[in-house]
Design an enzyme around this catalytic site. Structure first.
Site, PDB file in Angstrom:
ATOM      1  CE  LYS A  42      -3.788  -0.692   2.429  1.00  0.00           C
ATOM      2  NZ  LYS A  42      -4.289  -0.869   3.553  1.00  0.00           N
ATOM      3  NE  ARG A 111      -5.367   3.211   3.385  1.00  0.00           N
ATOM      4  CZ  ARG A 111      -5.381   3.428   2.254  1.00  0.00           C
ATOM      5  NH1 ARG A 111      -4.591   4.485   1.714  1.00  0.00           N
ATOM      6  NH2 ARG A 111      -5.886   2.619   1.621  1.00  0.00           N
ATOM      7  N   GLY A 120      -8.521  -7.599   4.185  1.00  0.00           N
ATOM      8  CA  GLY A 120      -9.405  -7.510   5.394  1.00  0.00           C
ATOM      9  C   GLY A 120      -8.581  -8.096   6.679  1.00  0.00           C
ATOM     10  CG  MET A 122      -3.125  -6.966   9.934  1.00  0.00           C
ATOM     11  SD  MET A 122      -1.531  -6.575   9.916  1.00  0.00           S
ATOM     12  CE  MET A 122      -1.117  -6.804   8.355  1.00  0.00           C
ATOM     13  NE  ARG A 582      -0.784 -44.353  -4.323  1.00  0.00           N
ATOM     14  CZ  ARG A 582      -0.988 -43.454  -4.660  1.00  0.00           C
ATOM     15  NH1 ARG A 582      -1.708 -43.392  -6.103  1.00  0.00           N
ATOM     16  NH2 ARG A 582      -0.632 -42.246  -4.639  1.00  0.00           N
ATOM     17  NE  ARG A 638       3.470 -48.668  -4.194  1.00  0.00           N
ATOM     18  CZ  ARG A 638       2.959 -47.596  -3.560  1.00  0.00           C
ATOM     19  NH1 ARG A 638       3.664 -46.804  -2.881  1.00  0.00           N
ATOM     20  NH2 ARG A 638       1.593 -47.832  -3.226  1.00  0.00           N
ATOM     21  CB  SER A 792      10.270 -43.449  -7.896  1.00  0.00           C
ATOM     22  OG  SER A 792       9.295 -42.103  -7.683  1.00  0.00           O
ATOM     23  N   GLY A 794       9.319 -41.333  -3.066  1.00  0.00           N
ATOM     24  CA  GLY A 794       8.220 -41.556  -2.277  1.00  0.00           C
ATOM     25  C   GLY A 794       8.142 -40.462  -1.054  1.00  0.00           C
ATOM     26  CB  THR A 795       7.960 -36.717  -1.152  1.00  0.00           C
ATOM     27  OG1 THR A 795       6.794 -36.566  -2.065  1.00  0.00           O
ATOM     28  CG2 THR A 795       9.526 -36.529  -2.227  1.00  0.00           C
ATOM     29  CG  ASN A 796       2.812 -38.688   0.118  1.00  0.00           C
ATOM     30  OD1 ASN A 796       3.089 -37.683  -0.027  1.00  0.00           O
ATOM     31  ND2 ASN A 796       1.906 -39.429  -0.599  1.00  0.00           N
ATOM     32  CG  ASP A 797       5.726 -44.163   2.957  1.00  0.00           C
ATOM     33  OD1 ASP A 797       5.218 -44.158   4.078  1.00  0.00           O
ATOM     34  OD2 ASP A 797       5.267 -45.048   2.206  1.00  0.00           O
TER      35      ASP A 797
END
Ligand code: ADP
Ligand code: MG
Ligand code: MG
Length: 911
Positions: A42, A111, A120, A122, A582, A638, A792, A794-797
């Protein structure tokens, strides 16, 4: 209020020589539009507009460093105070008015404004400097007592809420009671006397809540307001917004102090907001809303429903022309669609804000293309004008109106596109309760008269938002567009009664739990539960933008898909192969599950093989379909990963079933089978299945499973190849930690491949690789690469095992971690570059030392998240793989990452 304090030794009052306060006014500004880091968006915009000679009320910006200091020290330093007083003097001199004193008092707004706009989040305080004396002076000088009292009551209300932290309803009650008493329909119907009475009541409210009088000293008002803005940086709403928008908590906000102009002086005054183009569709049309005789927040808060900007053309044609002229200039100057705020005081136009406007994905693409055609920006710049996540808008569903009778209840504004179908809830808390966090178990539509920043948690989980008041720039509209969520705003025919929890429209009453359907693209509110239709990803403008970005992309994008239908979908979105198929999902089908169970229940290898023989043709058929869909592209399959108990009924359910049978039909022949099933379920029970008998551990303990799967893969591949389809299977072994595990499974796969090729008299190209999802595997990646032809991640695990967080239980911890700033982001959503990312980088390097042509990709949720994709590009991965609906996003993110390196521009995504 939570402030962080540094250890004693690190406390410094202020950095010597720092310029904390930047003046703007009289045609010149100390700062400029590039200084968003210091001045906030701003402040930078006000400086830039001032320098461009536009009519901007003068004032000054206290830069973000003062806020950071305030957070560190818990107070504002003496030097900041000194510089502020100096700037205030300059402002008083320029205006010829002293702050809150004398016959002609100076009033200001205070402001907030951070680097990234936080709609909205702040709060702004207007009319600061008014007190019991100056309100009379203002009344006299303006000859408009109503205006003076209206301004004063607004100050007490805003100051009371923002600075003194008095809940809004305390003031609303007073105001609404007065309106009722005077039989006033609108705020503007209250006369001067009524407003004076409101002021007296408001003062009592202040006294009651703070045990002190409303501060009469203007300078006190100013410092208190400034410090409150600094504090507001740390309020929960602001933190929450930053978290979902991936904005750092450390930036701080600037404070703008600006001479007031008055839109509430009567019917030749007003205030409004607008966009240089339509923010929902991207159409090139002047787009905005305004209200006569109104101030500040009135337009966006939805208290009164604003009028379309074209009306201004009729009421004040010259002001309208000037506004068009100025905003067109602003757009050319910034080379982007502008979102602006203006106020008209007695027929004179003032600009109060300009910034690059938020827009839907549809609008982002269209505006980018138009601006290239208009010669405003280059094609290369256009690529960066669309946030990869916004492409999701092209994939939003539409309502299926063929199958059900459509009864339109009301039509509101098409505030954010797409379709949403869900059950009505009336509060944000109810929405969370019903929909749950993240996983939209029960789709809900949050129905409100208007939304406020306090509703944000409910808006996040709702399928769609419906408001009865407010315009295209209302809170609901702006926030949902940012979230890519369907919203219909300002549906004026609807009455929302939050007390009785009812929605009334067309003489019908709807309660919480009733189903409605929203069409955010047309603004229609439809009774009942409609179906939805899948979207089209072949929009010509989308394709055009993609055709500009694609040449930059070097990293491949694949999809995670288990069944032919998903594979076909993924191809349509441009996937270049399957990164994760899978196989266990294939076993859950009705025809397969019984054989799978028989296999698990088998007590001898012979029995197990018999069951597996039944599964073989079924599995082969699935692979066949996926290979055909991916004609010519690689398919990574897999081998079985989840623990076996997942294929069996739950222990509790079995216990109940057995107990019921024992009681009702003790002679039932079913009992014997159930009991042995229960016994097997108990044998397979694990305390920590995530770390249990799963992944390659299954294939090693039951080699015949891997054998069967390999056979299905290669038989399908050969059959498909014989039909002339190009096929590249990549068989992937999950959850390895050691070379020997890899070698064990790879040996089976290679052996079966050779057997099948020999039997069928045809060979196909194939590879055997591993998933890297355990830290140990990453550490010994050079070893594993001896057997693995590809990795590969497996970024979740890998995230789960690196942090030691259980993904399914982490939500007990995560909210606190995020709130406390212990983690900046959910590491399951945004790849943790520092930790997990380091493992990925290291494993890739080590793996390629052994095997320089090692193909490396990732296949977790992160594969479709733009900042994670960027990281994968930077560390030289060959591909990312994500769910089909993220493919477009990943393609654009990968293109932007490469383009920003090549063109040496900031991607603008890493905030
Ligand atoms: P937000 O960031 O929430 O938009 P702003 O600081 O822009 O908050 O202010 C809220 C409203 O107050 C806007 O409509 C703006 O136009 C109005 N406003 C702010 N400062 C002034 C001023 N000096 N004179 C008149 N109106 C103002
Ligand atoms: Mg604003
Ligand atoms: Mg895994």
């Amino acid at each position: 209020m939570a402030t962080t304090t540094l250890p004693e030794t690190e406390i410094h009052e202020s950095k010597p020589g720092t310029k904390y306060v930047y003046f703007f006014g009289g045609g010149k500004a100390d700062g400029n539009g590039k200084m968003k880091d210091d001045l906030g968006g701003k402040g930078a915009g006000l400086a830039e507009m001032t320098n461009a000679g536009l009519p901007v009320p003068p004032g000054f910006t206290i830069q973000t460093e003062a806020c950071r200091e305030h957070m560190r020290q818990g107070k504002t330093s003496a030097e900041v105070n000194r510089q502020m007083d100096e700037a205030l003097k300059k402002l008083e001199t320029l205006q010829g008015q002293p702050l809150g004193k004398g016959e002609n008092p100076l009033l200001v707004s205070v402001r907030s404004g951070a680097k990234f706009s936080m709609p909205g989040m702040m709060d702004t305080i207007l009319n600061l400097g008014l007190n019991d004396q100056t309100v009379e002076a203002l009344a006299k000088r303006s000859g408009n007592p109503r205006f003076a009292y209206d301004s004063y009551r607004r100050l007490i209300q805003m100051f009371g809420n923002v600075v003194l932290e008095i809940p809004k309803p305390a003031f609303d009650e007073v105001f609404d009671a007065k309106k009722k008493q005077k039989k006033a329909k609108l705020d503007t119907d209250l006369d001067a006397k009524a407003l004076q009475e409101v002021i007296e009541e408001y003062k009592k409210v202040v006294k009651k809540h703070t045990k002190a009088d409303f501060p009469q000293d203007p300078h006190d008002q100013l410092t208190m307001a400034r410090d409150a803005v600094f504090h507001s940086w740390l309020n929960d709403r602001a933190k929450h917004y930053r978290r979902i928008n991936n904005i750092s908590d450390d930036l701080g906000t600037a404070v703008n102090v600006q001479a007031m102009v008055y839109g509430n002086l009567g019917d030749t005054s007003g205030t409004g907001v607008g966009f240089t183009r339509n923010p929902a569709t991207g159409d090139k049309e002047f787009y905005g809303e305004f209200l006569l005789n109104a101030q500040g927040e009135d337009v966006v808060s939805g208290v009164r429903t604003p009028v379309h900007i074209s009306e201004l053309h009729k009421i004040m044609p010259s002001v309208y022309d000037q506004l068009r002229d100025i905003t067109t200039r602003l757009e050319k100057h910034y080379k982007d669609m502008q979102d602006f705020e203006f106020t008209i005081q007695d027929g004179k136009l003032y600009m109060l804000q300009t910034r690059n406007g938020k827009r839907t994905g549809l609008a982002a693409v269209r505006v980018a293309i138009q601006m290239v055609e208009e010669g405003l920006i280059t094609k290369e710049e256009a690529i960066f004008r669309v946030e990869p996540n916004q492409l999701y808008d092209f994939l939003v569903p539409r309502l299926d109106e063929k199958k059900t009778k459509v009864e339109v209840l009301a039509t509101g504004l098409p505030a954010s596109p797409g379709a949403a179908v869900g059950q009505i809830v009336f509060t944000a808390d109810e929405a969370v309760e019903k929909a749950g966090h993240g996983n939209q178990k029960n789709p809900v539509i949050l129905v409100r008269a208007e939304t406020t920043p306090e509703d944000i948690h409910g808006m996040e989980v709702a399928a769609g938002i419906l408001t009865s008041r407010g315009g295209m720039t209302s809170h609901a509209a702006v926030v949902t567009r940012g979230m890519g969520k369907c919203c219909v705003a300002g549906a004026g025919d609807i009455r929302v009664d939050e007390k009785t929890r009812e929605m009334q429209v067309k003489g019908q009453v709807f309660k919480a739990g009733d189903w409605i359907s929203l069409d955010g693209t047309t603004g229609r509110v439809i009774k009942g539960k409609l179906g939805t239709l899948p979207p089209k990803a072949d929009d010509p403008e989308l394709l055009k933008l993609m055709s500009w970005s694609e040449p930059f992309r070097t990293m491949k994008v694949r999809a995670n898909a288990d069944i032919p239908r998903d594979a076909i979908q993924a191809r349509a979105f441009g996937a270049e192969g399957i990164g994760l198929c899978r196989t266990e999902h294939m076993f859950f089908g009705e025809e397969k599950l019984p054989h799978m169970r028989a296999m698990i229940l088998a007590s001898t290898e012979k029995e197990r093989r018999a069951a597996l023989r039944k599964l073989l043709p079924l599995q082969r058929k699935d692979f066949d379909g996926v290979f055909r869909a991916m004609d010519g592209f690689p398919v990574t399959i897999r081998t079985l990963d989840p623990p076996l108990h997942e294929f069996l009924p739950r222990r509790e359910d079995l216990l109940v079933e057995i107990a019921v049978l024992e009681a009702t039909k003790p002679r039932s022949p079913k009992l014997k089978g159930l009991r042995s099933l229960l016994q097997r379920v108990e044998e397979l029970h694990e305390f920590n299945p995530m770390l249990g008998h799963r992944g390659c551990r299954l294939g090693i303990t039951y080699p015949e499973i891997t054998e069967m799967q390999a056979r299905a893969i290669f038989e399908a591949a050969v059959a498909v190849a014989k039909d002339g389809v190009k096929v590249h299977p990549e068989v992937m072994i999950p959850l390895v930690a050691t070379l020997k595990e890899t070698a064990n499974q790879a040996a089976i796969i290679h052996r079966v491949a050779q057997e099948v090729f020999k039997e069928k008299g045809k060979k196909v190209d194939y590879m055997v690789g591993t998933m890297i999802e355990l830290p140990r595997a990453a550490l010994v990646a050079d070893e594993i690469a001896k057997e693995a032809q590809f990795f590969s991640f497996g970024t979740n695990d890998l995230t789960q095992t690196t942090f030691g967080f259980s993904r399914d239980d982490v939500n007990k911890v995560l909210p606190t971690y995020l709130a406390e700033g212990i983690l900046k982001q959910d590491p399951f959503a945004v790849l943790d570059r520092e930790g997990v990312g380091q493992l990925i980088r290291m494993a890739t390097e080590r793996g390629r030392k052994t095997r320089p042509d090692l193909k490396v990709g990732i296949c977790g949720e992160h594969g479709g998240e733009p900042s994670s994709v960027e990281f994968c590009y930077q560390i030289g991965l060959n591909y990312v793989s994500c769910s089909p609906f993220r493919v477009l996003t990943a393609r654009l993110a990968a293109a932007q990452a490469a383009a920003s390196e090549k063109l040496k521009v900031e991607g603008g995504r890493t905030k």
